[in-house]
Design a protein around this motif. Structure first.
Motif, PDB file in Angstrom:
ATOM      1  N   HIS A   1       1.117  -8.983   9.139  1.00  0.00           N
ATOM      2  CA  HIS A   1       2.597  -9.619   8.923  1.00  0.00           C
ATOM      3  C   HIS A   1       3.256  -9.061  10.338  1.00  0.00           C
ATOM      4  CE1 HIS A   1       6.022 -11.296   7.254  1.00  0.00           C
ATOM      5  NE2 HIS A   1       6.675 -10.216   7.277  1.00  0.00           N
ATOM      6  N   ASP A   2       4.077  -9.914  10.881  1.00  0.00           N
ATOM      7  CA  ASP A   2       4.830  -9.633  12.153  1.00  0.00           C
ATOM      8  C   ASP A   2       6.436  -9.288  11.737  1.00  0.00           C
ATOM      9  OD1 ASP A   2       2.573  -9.189  13.814  1.00  0.00           O
ATOM     10  OD2 ASP A   2       2.573 -11.010  14.569  1.00  0.00           O
ATOM     11  N   GLY A   3       6.866  -9.508  10.660  1.00  0.00           N
ATOM     12  CA  GLY A   3       8.292  -9.443  10.262  1.00  0.00           C
ATOM     13  C   GLY A   3       8.573  -8.307   9.919  1.00  0.00           C
ATOM     14  N   THR A   4       9.248  -8.166   8.695  1.00  0.00           N
ATOM     15  CA  THR A   4       9.998  -6.866   8.514  1.00  0.00           C
ATOM     16  C   THR A   4       8.991  -6.152   7.233  1.00  0.00           C
ATOM     17  OG1 THR A   4      11.521  -7.816   6.953  1.00  0.00           O
ATOM     18  CG2 THR A   4      12.155  -7.338   9.313  1.00  0.00           C
ATOM     19  N   VAL A   5       9.336  -4.915   6.954  1.00  0.00           N
ATOM     20  CA  VAL A   5       8.383  -4.491   5.889  1.00  0.00           C
ATOM     21  C   VAL A   5       9.736  -3.731   5.234  1.00  0.00           C
ATOM     22  CG1 VAL A   5       6.258  -4.242   6.664  1.00  0.00           C
ATOM     23  CG2 VAL A   5       7.754  -2.357   7.132  1.00  0.00           C
ATOM     24  N   THR A   6       9.487  -3.089   3.858  1.00  0.00           N
ATOM     25  CA  THR A   6      10.424  -2.363   3.273  1.00  0.00           C
ATOM     26  C   THR A   6       9.555  -0.929   2.969  1.00  0.00           C
ATOM     27  OG1 THR A   6      11.302  -4.220   1.834  1.00  0.00           O
ATOM     28  CG2 THR A   6      11.672  -1.954   0.895  1.00  0.00           C
ATOM     29  N   VAL A   7      10.272  -0.019   3.422  1.00  0.00           N
ATOM     30  CA  VAL A   7      10.014   1.480   3.217  1.00  0.00           C
ATOM     31  C   VAL A   7      10.830   2.208   2.292  1.00  0.00           C
ATOM     32  CG1 VAL A   7       9.574   3.634   4.609  1.00  0.00           C
ATOM     33  CG2 VAL A   7       9.539   1.382   5.748  1.00  0.00           C
ATOM     34  N   LEU A   8      10.271   2.858   1.342  1.00  0.00           N
ATOM     35  CA  LEU A   8      10.761   3.744   0.342  1.00  0.00           C
ATOM     36  C   LEU A   8      10.450   5.077   0.651  1.00  0.00           C
ATOM     37  CD1 LEU A   8      12.031   3.829  -2.583  1.00  0.00           C
ATOM     38  CD2 LEU A   8       9.829   3.857  -3.467  1.00  0.00           C
TER      39      LEU A   8
ATOM     40  N   PHE B   1       0.710  -1.133   0.062  1.00  0.00           N
ATOM     41  CA  PHE B   1       0.095   0.028  -0.195  1.00  0.00           C
ATOM     42  C   PHE B   1       0.894   1.179  -0.042  1.00  0.00           C
ATOM     43  CE2 PHE B   1       0.805  -0.082   4.452  1.00  0.00           C
ATOM     44  CZ  PHE B   1       0.717   1.096   5.010  1.00  0.00           C
ATOM     45  N   ARG B   2       0.406   2.257  -0.293  1.00  0.00           N
ATOM     46  CA  ARG B   2       1.147   3.608  -0.348  1.00  0.00           C
ATOM     47  C   ARG B   2       0.403   4.593   0.377  1.00  0.00           C
ATOM     48  NH1 ARG B   2       1.916   7.603  -5.600  1.00  0.00           N
ATOM     49  NH2 ARG B   2       2.834   9.079  -4.579  1.00  0.00           N
ATOM     50  N   ILE B   3       1.439   5.326   1.374  1.00  0.00           N
ATOM     51  CA  ILE B   3       0.639   6.476   2.175  1.00  0.00           C
ATOM     52  C   ILE B   3       1.682   7.557   2.075  1.00  0.00           C
ATOM     53  CG2 ILE B   3       1.837   5.213   4.104  1.00  0.00           C
ATOM     54  CD1 ILE B   3      -0.573   6.111   5.841  1.00  0.00           C
ATOM     55  N   ILE B   4       1.355   8.701   1.962  1.00  0.00           N
ATOM     56  CA  ILE B   4       2.172   9.812   2.111  1.00  0.00           C
ATOM     57  C   ILE B   4       2.261  10.525   3.746  1.00  0.00           C
ATOM     58  CG2 ILE B   4       2.651  12.224   1.197  1.00  0.00           C
ATOM     59  CD1 ILE B   4       1.203  11.339  -1.433  1.00  0.00           C
ATOM     60  N   CYS B   5       3.382  10.330   4.151  1.00  0.00           N
ATOM     61  CA  CYS B   5       3.686  10.721   5.713  1.00  0.00           C
ATOM     62  C   CYS B   5       4.247  12.102   5.834  1.00  0.00           C
ATOM     63  CB  CYS B   5       4.380   9.636   6.422  1.00  0.00           C
ATOM     64  SG  CYS B   5       3.905   8.282   6.310  1.00  0.00           S
ATOM     65  N   GLU B   6       3.884  12.719   6.943  1.00  0.00           N
ATOM     66  CA  GLU B   6       4.345  14.228   7.420  1.00  0.00           C
ATOM     67  C   GLU B   6       5.856  13.809   7.683  1.00  0.00           C
ATOM     68  OE1 GLU B   6       3.477  18.309   9.661  1.00  0.00           O
ATOM     69  OE2 GLU B   6       1.860  16.755   8.991  1.00  0.00           O
ATOM     70  N   VAL B   7       6.950  14.590   7.571  1.00  0.00           N
ATOM     71  CA  VAL B   7       8.159  14.391   8.233  1.00  0.00           C
ATOM     72  C   VAL B   7       8.040  15.636   9.424  1.00  0.00           C
ATOM     73  CG1 VAL B   7      10.545  14.740   7.963  1.00  0.00           C
ATOM     74  CG2 VAL B   7       9.221  13.700   6.269  1.00  0.00           C
ATOM     75  N   LYS B   8       8.522  15.102  10.558  1.00  0.00           N
ATOM     76  CA  LYS B   8       8.570  16.088  11.690  1.00  0.00           C
ATOM     77  C   LYS B   8       9.715  15.873  12.402  1.00  0.00           C
ATOM     78  CE  LYS B   8       3.485  16.389  12.822  1.00  0.00           C
ATOM     79  NZ  LYS B   8       2.662  16.204  13.424  1.00  0.00           N
ATOM     80  N   ASN B   9      10.913  16.553  12.632  1.00  0.00           N
ATOM     81  CA  ASN B   9      11.900  16.548  13.208  1.00  0.00           C
ATOM     82  C   ASN B   9      12.678  15.367  12.621  1.00  0.00           C
ATOM     83  OD1 ASN B   9      11.607  18.544  15.118  1.00  0.00           O
ATOM     84  ND2 ASN B   9      10.265  17.117  16.430  1.00  0.00           N
ATOM     85  N   ASN B  10      12.612  15.288  11.140  1.00  0.00           N
ATOM     86  CA  ASN B  10      13.465  14.339  10.619  1.00  0.00           C
ATOM     87  C   ASN B  10      12.947  12.996  10.893  1.00  0.00           C
ATOM     88  OD1 ASN B  10      14.866  15.601   8.701  1.00  0.00           O
ATOM     89  ND2 ASN B  10      16.849  15.387   9.526  1.00  0.00           N
ATOM     90  N   GLN B  11      11.782  12.628  11.134  1.00  0.00           N
ATOM     91  CA  GLN B  11      11.219  11.446  11.675  1.00  0.00           C
ATOM     92  C   GLN B  11       9.831  11.141  11.080  1.00  0.00           C
ATOM     93  OE1 GLN B  11      10.939  11.162  15.790  1.00  0.00           O
ATOM     94  NE2 GLN B  11      13.138  10.801  16.079  1.00  0.00           N
TER      95      GLN B  11
END
Length: 76
Positions: free
Chosen positions: A24-31, A3-13
């Motif tokens: 899924h409780d494993g890992t995910v890839t974040v682009l 899925f695709r979501i646009i997130c706001e960046v606050k304090n470089n986070q």
């Protein structure tokens, strides 16, 4: 699941909340894509281009080329 979501960046986070049906409780890839997305930023860049002498010279050269073509096509 993808899925695709646009997130706001606050304090470089970035905080991302996964959908409720994500199981899924494993890992995910974040682009991370930080290209200029907002329309207002693009418009500001276009406005600054309208004052650039090299850009204006290119536009005038193209205009002159098309004037010559237009003149030829108007001849009977």
């Amino acid at each position: 699941m993808t899925f695709r979501i646009i997130c706001e960046v606050k304090n470089n986070q970035v905080t991302l909340t996964l959908p409720a049906d994500f199981s899924h409780d494993g890992t995910v890839t974040v682009l991370v894509n930080d290209q200029i997305d907002s329309k207002s930023k693009k418009l500001e860049l276009l406005k600054s281009a309208s004052l650039d002498p090299l850009f204006l010279a290119d536009i005038n050269e193209i205009h002159d080329d098309f004037d010559a073509i237009d003149a030829e096509s108007l001849k009977p």
